[in-house]
Scaffold this motif. Sequence first.
Motif, PDB file in Angstrom:
ATOM      1  N   ALA A  42       8.102  26.499   3.944  1.00 26.39           N
ATOM      2  CA  ALA A  42       7.116  25.885   5.242  1.00 26.39           C
ATOM      3  C   ALA A  42       7.845  26.396   6.671  1.00 26.39           C
ATOM      4  CB  ALA A  42       7.380  24.288   5.371  1.00 26.39           C
ATOM      5  N   LYS A  43       6.563  26.768   7.100  1.00 23.44           N
ATOM      6  CA  LYS A  43       7.075  27.346   8.555  1.00 23.44           C
ATOM      7  C   LYS A  43       7.206  26.049   9.446  1.00 23.44           C
ATOM      8  CE  LYS A  43       6.805  31.612   8.211  1.00 23.44           C
ATOM      9  NZ  LYS A  43       7.861  32.781   8.453  1.00 23.44           N
ATOM     10  N   PRO A  44       7.826  26.172  10.642  1.00 23.63           N
ATOM     11  CA  PRO A  44       7.639  24.949  11.558  1.00 23.63           C
ATOM     12  C   PRO A  44       6.652  24.386  11.991  1.00 23.63           C
ATOM     13  CG  PRO A  44       9.219  26.965  12.422  1.00 23.63           C
ATOM     14  CD  PRO A  44       8.431  27.288  11.304  1.00 23.63           C
ATOM     15  N   ASN A  45       5.147  25.103  12.017  1.00 21.62           N
ATOM     16  CA  ASN A  45       3.942  24.499  12.247  1.00 21.62           C
ATOM     17  C   ASN A  45       3.260  24.184  11.030  1.00 21.62           C
ATOM     18  OD1 ASN A  45       3.418  27.282  11.368  1.00 21.62           O
ATOM     19  ND2 ASN A  45       2.339  27.572  13.428  1.00 21.62           N
ATOM     20  N   SER A  46       4.045  24.574   9.978  1.00 25.80           N
ATOM     21  CA  SER A  46       2.840  24.316   8.559  1.00 25.80           C
ATOM     22  C   SER A  46       2.915  22.560   8.303  1.00 25.80           C
ATOM     23  CB  SER A  46       3.335  24.778   7.561  1.00 25.80           C
ATOM     24  OG  SER A  46       4.611  25.583   7.172  1.00 25.80           O
ATOM     25  N   ASN A  47       1.827  22.089   8.097  1.00 31.30           N
ATOM     26  CA  ASN A  47       1.791  20.701   7.789  1.00 31.30           C
ATOM     27  C   ASN A  47       2.467  20.499   6.535  1.00 31.30           C
ATOM     28  OD1 ASN A  47       0.280  19.793  10.216  1.00 31.30           O
ATOM     29  ND2 ASN A  47      -1.806  20.472   8.796  1.00 31.30           N
ATOM     30  N   ILE A  48       3.208  19.156   6.524  1.00 30.07           N
ATOM     31  CA  ILE A  48       3.932  18.632   5.446  1.00 30.07           C
ATOM     32  C   ILE A  48       3.096  17.424   5.106  1.00 30.07           C
ATOM     33  CG2 ILE A  48       6.066  17.761   4.547  1.00 30.07           C
ATOM     34  CD1 ILE A  48       6.846  20.451   5.032  1.00 30.07           C
ATOM     35  N   ARG A 108       0.935  -1.203  -0.041  1.00 25.11           N
ATOM     36  CA  ARG A 108      -0.146   0.001  -0.039  1.00 25.11           C
ATOM     37  C   ARG A 108       0.990   1.272   0.063  1.00 25.11           C
ATOM     38  NH1 ARG A 108      -5.091  -0.713   2.850  1.00 25.11           N
ATOM     39  NH2 ARG A 108      -5.431  -2.783   3.316  1.00 25.11           N
ATOM     40  N   PRO A 109       0.493   2.266  -0.883  1.00 26.96           N
ATOM     41  CA  PRO A 109       1.045   3.542  -0.705  1.00 26.96           C
ATOM     42  C   PRO A 109       0.595   4.119   0.480  1.00 26.96           C
ATOM     43  CG  PRO A 109      -0.448   3.413  -2.597  1.00 26.96           C
ATOM     44  CD  PRO A 109      -0.471   2.115  -2.083  1.00 26.96           C
ATOM     45  N   ARG A 110       1.289   4.952   1.082  1.00 27.95           N
ATOM     46  CA  ARG A 110       1.008   5.604   2.395  1.00 27.95           C
ATOM     47  C   ARG A 110       0.936   6.867   2.485  1.00 27.95           C
ATOM     48  NH1 ARG A 110       2.314   0.475   4.548  1.00 27.95           N
ATOM     49  NH2 ARG A 110       0.825  -0.286   5.910  1.00 27.95           N
ATOM     50  N   LYS A 111       0.136   7.746   3.261  1.00 28.02           N
ATOM     51  CA  LYS A 111       0.480   9.130   3.442  1.00 28.02           C
ATOM     52  C   LYS A 111       0.745   9.541   4.723  1.00 28.02           C
ATOM     53  CE  LYS A 111      -2.197  11.597   0.375  1.00 28.02           C
ATOM     54  NZ  LYS A 111      -4.119  11.617  -0.174  1.00 28.02           N
ATOM     55  N   ILE A 112       1.637  10.652   4.954  1.00 30.77           N
ATOM     56  CA  ILE A 112       2.102  11.088   6.235  1.00 30.77           C
ATOM     57  C   ILE A 112       1.871  12.517   6.203  1.00 30.77           C
ATOM     58  CG2 ILE A 112       4.481  10.947   5.185  1.00 30.77           C
ATOM     59  CD1 ILE A 112       5.376  10.506   8.068  1.00 30.77           C
ATOM     60  N   LYS A 113       1.473  12.707   7.502  1.00 31.97           N
ATOM     61  CA  LYS A 113       1.432  14.082   7.670  1.00 31.97           C
ATOM     62  C   LYS A 113       2.102  14.689   8.967  1.00 31.97           C
ATOM     63  CE  LYS A 113      -2.587  16.603   8.967  1.00 31.97           C
ATOM     64  NZ  LYS A 113      -4.041  16.967   8.714  1.00 31.97           N
ATOM     65  N   PHE A 114       3.012  15.452   8.936  1.00 32.23           N
ATOM     66  CA  PHE A 114       3.708  15.932  10.068  1.00 32.23           C
ATOM     67  C   PHE A 114       4.068  17.411  10.100  1.00 32.23           C
ATOM     68  CE2 PHE A 114       7.801  16.131   8.100  1.00 32.23           C
ATOM     69  CZ  PHE A 114       7.784  15.343   7.014  1.00 32.23           C
ATOM     70  N   THR A 115       4.323  17.894  11.128  1.00 35.73           N
ATOM     71  CA  THR A 115       5.073  19.540  10.945  1.00 35.73           C
ATOM     72  C   THR A 115       6.341  19.544  11.215  1.00 35.73           C
ATOM     73  OG1 THR A 115       4.866  19.882  13.428  1.00 35.73           O
ATOM     74  CG2 THR A 115       2.950  20.328  11.821  1.00 35.73           C
ATOM     75  N   LEU A 116       7.051  20.424  10.595  1.00 39.95           N
ATOM     76  CA  LEU A 116       8.841  20.554  10.831  1.00 39.95           C
ATOM     77  C   LEU A 116       8.861  20.603  12.433  1.00 39.95           C
ATOM     78  CD1 LEU A 116       9.800  22.811   7.791  1.00 39.95           C
ATOM     79  CD2 LEU A 116       9.863  20.118   8.087  1.00 39.95           C
ATOM     80  N   ASN A 117       8.335  21.223  13.029  1.00 42.42           N
ATOM     81  CA  ASN A 117       8.364  21.189  14.510  1.00 42.42           C
ATOM     82  C   ASN A 117       8.576  19.991  15.152  1.00 42.42           C
ATOM     83  OD1 ASN A 117       8.578  23.694  16.106  1.00 42.42           O
ATOM     84  ND2 ASN A 117       6.641  24.387  15.562  1.00 42.42           N
ATOM     85  N   GLU A 118       7.531  18.991  14.744  1.00 41.34           N
ATOM     86  CA  GLU A 118       7.585  17.668  15.465  1.00 41.34           C
ATOM     87  C   GLU A 118       8.804  16.869  15.176  1.00 41.34           C
ATOM     88  OE1 GLU A 118       2.757  17.126  14.740  1.00 41.34           O
ATOM     89  OE2 GLU A 118       4.189  16.008  13.296  1.00 41.34           O
ATOM     90  N   ILE A 119       9.631  17.295  14.178  1.00 37.23           N
ATOM     91  CA  ILE A 119      10.914  16.506  13.934  1.00 37.23           C
ATOM     92  C   ILE A 119      12.191  17.464  14.293  1.00 37.23           C
ATOM     93  CG2 ILE A 119      10.023  14.954  12.265  1.00 37.23           C
ATOM     94  CD1 ILE A 119      11.122  16.575   9.920  1.00 37.23           C
ATOM     95  N   GLY A 120      11.841  18.450  15.039  1.00 35.78           N
ATOM     96  CA  GLY A 120      13.192  19.170  15.532  1.00 35.78           C
ATOM     97  C   GLY A 120      13.400  20.400  14.548  1.00 35.78           C
ATOM     98  N   LEU A 121      12.671  20.586  13.660  1.00 34.13           N
ATOM     99  CA  LEU A 121      13.249  21.929  12.571  1.00 34.13           C
ATOM    100  C   LEU A 121      12.203  22.955  13.107  1.00 34.13           C
ATOM    101  CD1 LEU A 121      14.147  19.385  10.994  1.00 34.13           C
ATOM    102  CD2 LEU A 121      13.537  20.755   9.006  1.00 34.13           C
TER     103      LEU A 121
END
Length: 409
Positions: A382-388, A349-362
């Motif tokens: 992207a800002k640290p709180n925008s969704n990727i 399955r292809p998978r989608k992932i959503k995260f913010t840069l903040n969550e990974i330390g950026l």
Amino acid sequence: MHRTMYWILIVLGALPVHVTSLDNGLALTPPMGWLTWERFRCNTDCVNDPDNCISEKLIMQMADAMASQGYKDAGYEYVIIDDCWLARQRDAKGNLQPDPERFPHGIKYLADYVHSKGLKFGIYEDFGSETCGGFPGSEFHMKQDAYTFAAWGIDYLKFDGCFSDVRDMPIGYAAMGHFLNKTGRPIVYSCEWPLYQAFKGIKPDYAAIKETCNLWRNYGDIQDSWASMIGTVNYYGQDVDNFTQYAGPGGWNDPDMASDYSLSYVEERVQMAMWCIMASPLIMSNDLRNIRNVSKALLQNRNLIRINQDPLGKQGAMITKNGQISIWTKPLSTGGIVVACLNQGDDGRPRKIKFTLNEIGLTKQNGYNISDAFTMRYMTVAKPNSNIVMAIDPHGVQMILAMPLRKRK
Ligand SMILES: *[C@@H]1O[C@H](CO)[C@@H](O)[C@H](O)[C@H]1NC(C)=O
Ligand SMILES: *[C@@H]1O[C@H](CO)[C@@H](O)[C@H](O)[C@H]1NC(C)=O
Ligand SMILES: *[C@@H]1O[C@H](CO)[C@@H](O)[C@H](O)[C@H]1NC(C)=O
Ligand SMILES: *[C@@H]1O[C@H](CO)[C@@H](O)[C@H](O)[C@H]1NC(C)=O
């Protein structure tokens, strides 16, 4: 004499004290090259399989391909023979000698040939009584063998650990390193010491290993399969024994060779991306005479190689793992951060992932310029709180480069 006593005797008064890191001026970025093992194994049957047996012909053809097919220009440098190049016996003086039928001109000739292509030449031996393939090991001959290698013009030694006592490894590997140094020839020193210790449940002393070796294997031999490759990646993600922190200029954790054939192109992208984010030695083991164009282009992808060879030499680490998806980051000397998102699910399955840069330390408030790390194509700011949001293929990877944006004047 008990083996340990022997090590102590040869080492006493010989090893320099207070060494903090291996100082041979080599491997300031992860070594790049090609090695026989994963593809050509211990194939000694030149009668029935003349094009694939471990022989001077094979090595010369690979050196030709490295030089003429763009690999050398992309940074691949070392052509390395693994096990099974030796004759079954040492010569009358106790010197190592190659198999006379498969290496009729001797090793010096082969090293000269590889050097004539502007490449460097590596060889394999074993710290124990025999190599893993049952050929003469270096035990009790380390000094002699180090000088033999230097006289032949060897630039890289892979030193295995079969047929030995793991308790002897700290002293034995250091002894070989000492003798290599004494030859005066700069020789990249590739060790398997932590791998054998970890198998026996002994916690490797990575500080001592880094003082002794330019690269070292942490985990079992890689095979040309997804399961083996992703198993290695997961071991690195777990950072067993905290070895990630020891990587840096002069010394690298070595997850073993990069392959082709069995991996799909999407899976090859995973291996290349992960080897680059993990600052791993980029040692191919494939048939450069016969390789898919897309695989070749991937192995020579300059954007990825630049990440692998970044002079800061920080090994990327796994930041999060949620089910089948993991996120890894690696800081670069430019101030940029490489982020890899890996989908290792076996369900197709292809998978989608959503995260913010903040969550990974950026967390830089000015935000980041995001590009695709494979192509360096601009994607977004992207800002640290925008969704990727990313869609990741099954057994696939997405890798981005996040460059911090300067404050507007
Ligand atoms: C040998 O070790 C010394 C001291 O660490 C170092 O300065 C020198 O460059 C080394 N030489 C070789 C050939 O590795
Ligand atoms: C690894 O590092 C962590 C954090 O510094 C520490 O808590 C842990 O005990 C270390 N593990 C090993 C095996 O050294
Ligand atoms: C692979 O590349 C070579 C050389 O660039 C080219 O001649 C050949 O047509 C390509 N093969 C395929 C299948 O695209
Ligand atoms: C963002 O990165 C791309 C690709 O590297 C580059 O072409 C572009 O100029 C950058 N933009 C900004 C605002 O830095």
